[in-house]
Design a protein around this motif. Structure first.
Motif, PDB file in Angstrom:
ATOM      1  N   ARG A 145       7.722   6.021  -0.553  1.00  0.00           N
ATOM      2  CA  ARG A 145       6.849   6.184   0.619  1.00  0.00           C
ATOM      3  C   ARG A 145       6.093   4.910   0.986  1.00  0.00           C
ATOM      4  O   ARG A 145       5.697   4.728   2.116  1.00  0.00           O
ATOM      5  CB  ARG A 145       5.870   7.332   0.396  1.00  0.00           C
ATOM      6  N   GLU A 146       5.898   4.007  -0.005  1.00  0.00           N
ATOM      7  CA  GLU A 146       5.141   2.783   0.281  1.00  0.00           C
ATOM      8  C   GLU A 146       6.011   1.719   0.943  1.00  0.00           C
ATOM      9  O   GLU A 146       5.497   0.718   1.421  1.00  0.00           O
ATOM     10  CB  GLU A 146       4.551   2.179  -1.010  1.00  0.00           C
ATOM     11  N   SER A 147       7.336   1.913   0.930  1.00  0.00           N
ATOM     12  CA  SER A 147       8.245   0.867   1.431  1.00  0.00           C
ATOM     13  C   SER A 147       8.891   1.246   2.759  1.00  0.00           C
ATOM     14  O   SER A 147       9.842   0.593   3.197  1.00  0.00           O
ATOM     15  CB  SER A 147       9.351   0.584   0.412  1.00  0.00           C
ATOM     16  N   ARG A 148       8.408   2.302   3.392  1.00  0.00           N
ATOM     17  CA  ARG A 148       9.045   2.779   4.629  1.00  0.00           C
ATOM     18  C   ARG A 148       9.002   1.724   5.734  1.00  0.00           C
ATOM     19  O   ARG A 148       9.989   1.484   6.414  1.00  0.00           O
ATOM     20  CB  ARG A 148       8.367   4.062   5.138  1.00  0.00           C
ATOM     21  N   LEU A 149       7.827   1.099   5.913  1.00  0.00           N
ATOM     22  CA  LEU A 149       7.712   0.101   6.989  1.00  0.00           C
ATOM     23  C   LEU A 149       8.606  -1.109   6.689  1.00  0.00           C
ATOM     24  O   LEU A 149       9.262  -1.630   7.594  1.00  0.00           O
ATOM     25  CB  LEU A 149       6.252  -0.335   7.165  1.00  0.00           C
ATOM     26  N   LYS A 150       8.629  -1.526   5.438  1.00  0.00           N
ATOM     27  CA  LYS A 150       9.483  -2.661   5.059  1.00  0.00           C
ATOM     28  C   LYS A 150      10.939  -2.373   5.446  1.00  0.00           C
ATOM     29  O   LYS A 150      11.620  -3.224   6.035  1.00  0.00           O
ATOM     30  CB  LYS A 150       9.367  -2.909   3.554  1.00  0.00           C
ATOM     31  N   LYS A 151      11.392  -1.147   5.164  1.00  0.00           N
ATOM     32  CA  LYS A 151      12.775  -0.763   5.491  1.00  0.00           C
ATOM     33  C   LYS A 151      13.005  -0.815   7.001  1.00  0.00           C
ATOM     34  O   LYS A 151      14.057  -1.257   7.469  1.00  0.00           O
ATOM     35  CB  LYS A 151      13.059   0.659   4.995  1.00  0.00           C
ATOM     36  N   VAL A 152      12.030  -0.335   7.764  1.00  0.00           N
ATOM     37  CA  VAL A 152      12.143  -0.345   9.233  1.00  0.00           C
ATOM     38  C   VAL A 152      12.242  -1.794   9.726  1.00  0.00           C
ATOM     39  O   VAL A 152      13.110  -2.135  10.540  1.00  0.00           O
ATOM     40  CB  VAL A 152      10.927   0.355   9.883  1.00  0.00           C
ATOM     41  N   THR A 201      -6.681  -3.962  -4.305  1.00  0.00           N
ATOM     42  CA  THR A 201      -5.498  -3.272  -3.772  1.00  0.00           C
ATOM     43  C   THR A 201      -4.340  -4.259  -3.615  1.00  0.00           C
ATOM     44  O   THR A 201      -3.194  -3.951  -3.953  1.00  0.00           O
ATOM     45  CB  THR A 201      -5.827  -2.614  -2.418  1.00  0.00           C
ATOM     46  N   ILE A 202      -4.645  -5.466  -3.119  1.00  0.00           N
ATOM     47  CA  ILE A 202      -3.614  -6.503  -2.960  1.00  0.00           C
ATOM     48  C   ILE A 202      -3.002  -6.811  -4.334  1.00  0.00           C
ATOM     49  O   ILE A 202      -1.777  -6.935  -4.475  1.00  0.00           O
ATOM     50  CB  ILE A 202      -4.221  -7.773  -2.318  1.00  0.00           C
ATOM     51  N   GLU A 203      -3.863  -6.900  -5.355  1.00  0.00           N
ATOM     52  CA  GLU A 203      -3.399  -7.180  -6.712  1.00  0.00           C
ATOM     53  C   GLU A 203      -2.461  -6.075  -7.208  1.00  0.00           C
ATOM     54  O   GLU A 203      -1.415  -6.345  -7.788  1.00  0.00           O
ATOM     55  CB  GLU A 203      -4.624  -7.320  -7.634  1.00  0.00           C
ATOM     56  N   LEU A 204      -2.827  -4.813  -6.939  1.00  0.00           N
ATOM     57  CA  LEU A 204      -1.978  -3.678  -7.350  1.00  0.00           C
ATOM     58  C   LEU A 204      -0.616  -3.737  -6.678  1.00  0.00           C
ATOM     59  O   LEU A 204       0.427  -3.500  -7.307  1.00  0.00           O
ATOM     60  CB  LEU A 204      -2.646  -2.351  -6.973  1.00  0.00           C
ATOM     61  N   VAL A 205      -0.615  -4.059  -5.380  1.00  0.00           N
ATOM     62  CA  VAL A 205       0.650  -4.142  -4.634  1.00  0.00           C
ATOM     63  C   VAL A 205       1.503  -5.284  -5.185  1.00  0.00           C
ATOM     64  O   VAL A 205       2.717  -5.162  -5.324  1.00  0.00           O
ATOM     65  CB  VAL A 205       0.379  -4.303  -3.119  1.00  0.00           C
ATOM     66  N   ARG A 206       0.836  -6.385  -5.538  1.00  0.00           N
ATOM     67  CA  ARG A 206       1.588  -7.512  -6.140  1.00  0.00           C
ATOM     68  C   ARG A 206       2.224  -7.089  -7.450  1.00  0.00           C
ATOM     69  O   ARG A 206       3.340  -7.496  -7.772  1.00  0.00           O
ATOM     70  CB  ARG A 206       0.640  -8.683  -6.413  1.00  0.00           C
ATOM     71  N   SER A 236       3.221  -4.179  -8.351  1.00  0.00           N
ATOM     72  CA  SER A 236       4.249  -3.149  -8.271  1.00  0.00           C
ATOM     73  C   SER A 236       5.350  -3.520  -7.280  1.00  0.00           C
ATOM     74  O   SER A 236       6.459  -3.871  -7.663  1.00  0.00           O
ATOM     75  CB  SER A 236       3.627  -1.806  -7.905  1.00  0.00           C
ATOM     76  N   LEU A 237       5.042  -3.501  -5.987  1.00  0.00           N
ATOM     77  CA  LEU A 237       6.110  -3.508  -4.996  1.00  0.00           C
ATOM     78  C   LEU A 237       6.333  -4.815  -4.250  1.00  0.00           C
ATOM     79  O   LEU A 237       7.359  -4.997  -3.611  1.00  0.00           O
ATOM     80  CB  LEU A 237       5.835  -2.397  -3.970  1.00  0.00           C
ATOM     81  N   ASN A 238       5.359  -5.721  -4.295  1.00  0.00           N
ATOM     82  CA  ASN A 238       5.496  -6.949  -3.499  1.00  0.00           C
ATOM     83  C   ASN A 238       4.867  -8.136  -4.227  1.00  0.00           C
ATOM     84  O   ASN A 238       3.816  -8.632  -3.828  1.00  0.00           O
ATOM     85  CB  ASN A 238       4.851  -6.727  -2.113  1.00  0.00           C
ATOM     86  N   PRO A 239       5.537  -8.604  -5.296  1.00  0.00           N
ATOM     87  CA  PRO A 239       4.969  -9.664  -6.140  1.00  0.00           C
ATOM     88  C   PRO A 239       4.710 -10.972  -5.384  1.00  0.00           C
ATOM     89  O   PRO A 239       3.868 -11.755  -5.791  1.00  0.00           O
ATOM     90  CB  PRO A 239       6.025  -9.879  -7.227  1.00  0.00           C
ATOM     91  N   LEU A 255       0.975  -3.696   3.537  1.00  0.00           N
ATOM     92  CA  LEU A 255       0.900  -4.692   2.456  1.00  0.00           C
ATOM     93  C   LEU A 255       2.269  -4.914   1.809  1.00  0.00           C
ATOM     94  O   LEU A 255       2.615  -6.031   1.437  1.00  0.00           O
ATOM     95  CB  LEU A 255      -0.100  -4.231   1.390  1.00  0.00           C
ATOM     96  N   VAL A 256       3.036  -3.851   1.686  1.00  0.00           N
ATOM     97  CA  VAL A 256       4.353  -3.968   1.052  1.00  0.00           C
ATOM     98  C   VAL A 256       5.326  -4.713   1.983  1.00  0.00           C
ATOM     99  O   VAL A 256       6.186  -5.465   1.525  1.00  0.00           O
ATOM    100  CB  VAL A 256       4.900  -2.573   0.658  1.00  0.00           C
ATOM    101  N   ALA A 257       5.156  -4.534   3.290  1.00  0.00           N
ATOM    102  CA  ALA A 257       6.074  -5.152   4.257  1.00  0.00           C
ATOM    103  C   ALA A 257       5.733  -6.612   4.559  1.00  0.00           C
ATOM    104  O   ALA A 257       6.565  -7.340   5.078  1.00  0.00           O
ATOM    105  CB  ALA A 257       6.075  -4.347   5.560  1.00  0.00           C
TER     106      ALA A 257
END
Ligand code: ATP
Ligand code: MG
Length: 253
Positions: A104-111, A164-169, A171-174, A138-140
């Protein structure tokens, strides 16, 4: 392959939409193909570009939730080379409906992956929260512009945003970068404005843009005419500041 810039701050009314729309206008005026993604159900960026949709009209919601092709949703603005992936109030439902959905966190990235080769820059205007929509932003994103208003409590909430930015880094967007904090609504006659600017430059643990956006009535008025400041009052100091920001971004990325 577009560079993807997220304009983000969980605090409301700090100049995110003003920055996303006017930065986009100047980048397109400099010959770049730009897509503005309106990730906010308030749809302020959409109406600032003079696009007006009914609540249930095809919008970013349908790309995120129903898998609609983004090309079917994207609209042209009145500026050459400047498109918008619009929002409508139904987008608010995406934040709820995607809970429990896979990735669910990567939906925009996929679009955005589907249309990334059509643009030089994709700019994402985030809502004032740290909910699922913002996390998708943030993930996109490759990097972030964080507008901070030169006012009382300017730095409020920035700590939480950085966490939050650190958490995203993690997990999903290093690779997620902070391009910089952007000081907005600066009033040079006001001591507080100068204090906030100094405090941010001294204490923010990351880059701060050289460009400072002044308080400027034309920036506030332009959206009510469905215009960017580039169209509405190109000689104003607000217009000059966003032009300078666009140049700074071009040199940076
Ligand atoms: P939200 O969190 O609700 O999405 P935002 O962070 O996107 O808000 P904006 O909508 O860009 O913030 O700006 C908030 C208000 O301040 C708007 O009315 C806007 O026109 C005005 N504004 C933004 N920047 C400036 C500026 N530099 N000078 C004067 N007014 C400004
Ligand atoms: Mg906004």
């Amino acid at each position: 392959m577009a560079r993807i810039i997220g304009v983000i701050n969980a605090k409301g009314g700090v100049g995110k939409t003003t920055t996303a729309s006017n930065l986009g206008a100047y980048l397109s005026a400099m010959g770049k193909y730009v897509l503005l993604v309106d990730l906010d159900p308030q749809a302020n960026a959409t109406s600032a570009l003079d696009v007006h949709l009914a609540d249930d009209h095809l919008n970013l919601y349908h790309a995120l939730v129903d898998g609609q092709e983004p090309e079917a949703i994207i609209r042209k603005s009145r500026l050459m080379g400047f498109d918008i992936l619009p929002a409508a109030s139904s987008l608010a439902g995406a934040g709820v409906e995607l809970v429990g959905v896979d990735e669910r966190e990567s939906r925009l990235k996929k679009v955005l992956d589907k249309i990334r080769t059509n643009y030089d820059y994709i700019i994402i205007d985030s809502p004032p929260s740290l909910g699922l929509l913002t996390i998708n932003g943030l993930v996109a994103s490759e990097g972030l512009v964080i507008p901070v208003q030169c006012e009382y409590f300017a730095l409020e909430g920035l700590g939480q945003l950085l966490q939050t930015i650190e958490l995203v880094r993690k997990s999903l967007n290093p690779q997620l970068k902070i391009y910089g904090v952007l000081l907005t609504m600066f009033d040079r006659r006001n001591t507080l404005s100068r204090q906030v600017a100094n405090e941010v430059e001294k204490n923010f643990p990351g880059p701060v843009f050289e460009t400072i956006i002044p308080r400027c009535v034309s920036l506030a008025e332009a959206p009510s005419y469905g215009k960017t400041v580039f169209q509405f009052d190109p000689g104003s100091k607000g217009a000059k500041a966003y032009h300078q920001l666009a140049r700074e971004i071009l040199n940076l990325i």
